[in-house]
Enzyme design. Structure first.
Site, PDB file in Angstrom:
ATOM      1  N   HIS A  44       0.794  -0.856  -0.070  1.00  0.00           N
ATOM      2  CA  HIS A  44      -0.082   0.394   0.222  1.00  0.00           C
ATOM      3  C   HIS A  44       0.827   1.326   0.046  1.00  0.00           C
ATOM      4  O   HIS A  44       1.575   1.164   1.297  1.00  0.00           O
ATOM      5  CB  HIS A  44      -0.710   0.231   1.146  1.00  0.00           C
ATOM      6  CG  HIS A  44      -2.021   1.163   1.240  1.00  0.00           C
ATOM      7  ND1 HIS A  44      -3.316   0.730   1.694  1.00  0.00           N
ATOM      8  CD2 HIS A  44      -1.815   2.287   0.655  1.00  0.00           C
ATOM      9  CE1 HIS A  44      -4.011   1.419   0.869  1.00  0.00           C
ATOM     10  NE2 HIS A  44      -3.511   2.841   1.015  1.00  0.00           N
ATOM     11  N   LEU A  45       0.928   2.370  -0.746  1.00  0.00           N
ATOM     12  CA  LEU A  45       1.573   3.156  -1.141  1.00  0.00           C
ATOM     13  C   LEU A  45       1.664   4.564   0.375  1.00  0.00           C
ATOM     14  O   LEU A  45       0.939   4.363   0.174  1.00  0.00           O
ATOM     15  CB  LEU A  45       1.355   3.980  -2.694  1.00  0.00           C
ATOM     16  CG  LEU A  45       2.350   4.849  -3.423  1.00  0.00           C
ATOM     17  CD1 LEU A  45       3.794   4.419  -3.739  1.00  0.00           C
ATOM     18  CD2 LEU A  45       1.398   5.532  -4.035  1.00  0.00           C
ATOM     19  N   HIS A  46       3.040   4.434   0.274  1.00  0.00           N
ATOM     20  CA  HIS A  46       2.605   5.603   1.006  1.00  0.00           C
ATOM     21  C   HIS A  46       3.516   7.025   1.255  1.00  0.00           C
ATOM     22  O   HIS A  46       4.835   6.116   1.458  1.00  0.00           O
ATOM     23  CB  HIS A  46       2.105   5.203   2.122  1.00  0.00           C
ATOM     24  CG  HIS A  46       3.011   4.131   3.378  1.00  0.00           C
ATOM     25  ND1 HIS A  46       3.509   3.063   2.250  1.00  0.00           N
ATOM     26  CD2 HIS A  46       4.266   4.101   3.722  1.00  0.00           C
ATOM     27  CE1 HIS A  46       4.262   2.304   3.356  1.00  0.00           C
ATOM     28  NE2 HIS A  46       4.916   2.689   4.034  1.00  0.00           N
ATOM     29  N   PHE A  47       3.093   8.284   1.570  1.00  0.00           N
ATOM     30  CA  PHE A  47       4.892   8.878   1.192  1.00  0.00           C
ATOM     31  C   PHE A  47       4.815   9.232   3.261  1.00  0.00           C
ATOM     32  O   PHE A  47       3.952   8.798   3.877  1.00  0.00           O
ATOM     33  CB  PHE A  47       4.678  10.382   1.006  1.00  0.00           C
ATOM     34  CG  PHE A  47       3.916  10.809  -0.121  1.00  0.00           C
ATOM     35  CD1 PHE A  47       5.079  10.930  -0.710  1.00  0.00           C
ATOM     36  CD2 PHE A  47       3.484  10.032  -1.518  1.00  0.00           C
ATOM     37  CE1 PHE A  47       5.458  11.599  -2.064  1.00  0.00           C
ATOM     38  CE2 PHE A  47       3.773  10.793  -2.784  1.00  0.00           C
ATOM     39  CZ  PHE A  47       4.962  11.269  -3.194  1.00  0.00           C
TER      40      PHE A  47
END
Ligand SMILES: [Zn+2]
Length: 152
Positions: A105-108
């Site tokens: 799950h993509l996250h900055f």
């Protein structure tokens, strides 16, 4: 709103956060969200993610890209107001080899920095602040994110 989670999503901190489990979710916008990092590099370390369970930048729609970057910017503005850092490290860890704890799950990462704190490389590699700060920081930040949600 009830979210029905798939098996994969049940193991994902962002999908669980979206379903309001874990008590770390600060913000749920149209297409993006913000959570406290449960294992922060430094106090005020936030995570901004698309609401959809996707792994890569190229999985994002243009609308999701816009809302995600807008959300990163809003998180920075709120941290500036509440915690008064001197700067920020903002970035993506893509892949386990790059340090991604949640790869699917993509996250900055949004990491506030202060003059005199440990240098960035050490911060990213080793330093963990004591988790008791989490609840206090959450309570300080939450009203500002709620105001954003209220404003649409
Ligand atoms: Zn997810």
């Amino acid at each position: 709103m009830e979210y029905i989670l798939s098996e994969k999503e049940k193991e994902c901190i962002f999908c669980l956060g979206l379903a309001d489990e874990g008590g770390l979710t600060l913000y749920k916008g149209p297409l993006a969200m913000v959570m406290m990092n449960k294992y922060p590099y430094i106090n005020g370390h936030l995570l901004a993610a698309p609401k959809r369970h996707i792994a890569g930048l190229d999985d994002l729609t243009l609308e999701e890209m816009a809302d995600l970057l807008r959300t990163v910017n809003n998180a920075i503005k709120i941290l500036k107001k509440v915690m008064k850092p001197d700067g920020f490290n903002v970035g993506l860890n893509l892949g386990v080899v790059a340090g991604a704890g949640v790869e699917q799950h993509l996250h900055f990462h949004i990491v506030p920095r202060w003059h005199g704190d440990t240098n960035a490389m050490t911060v990213f590699a080793e330093v963990r602040v004591i988790p008791e700060h989490l609840e206090a920081t959450y309570q300080n930040l939450k009203p500002h994110f709620e105001a954003l949600e209220g404003a649409g």
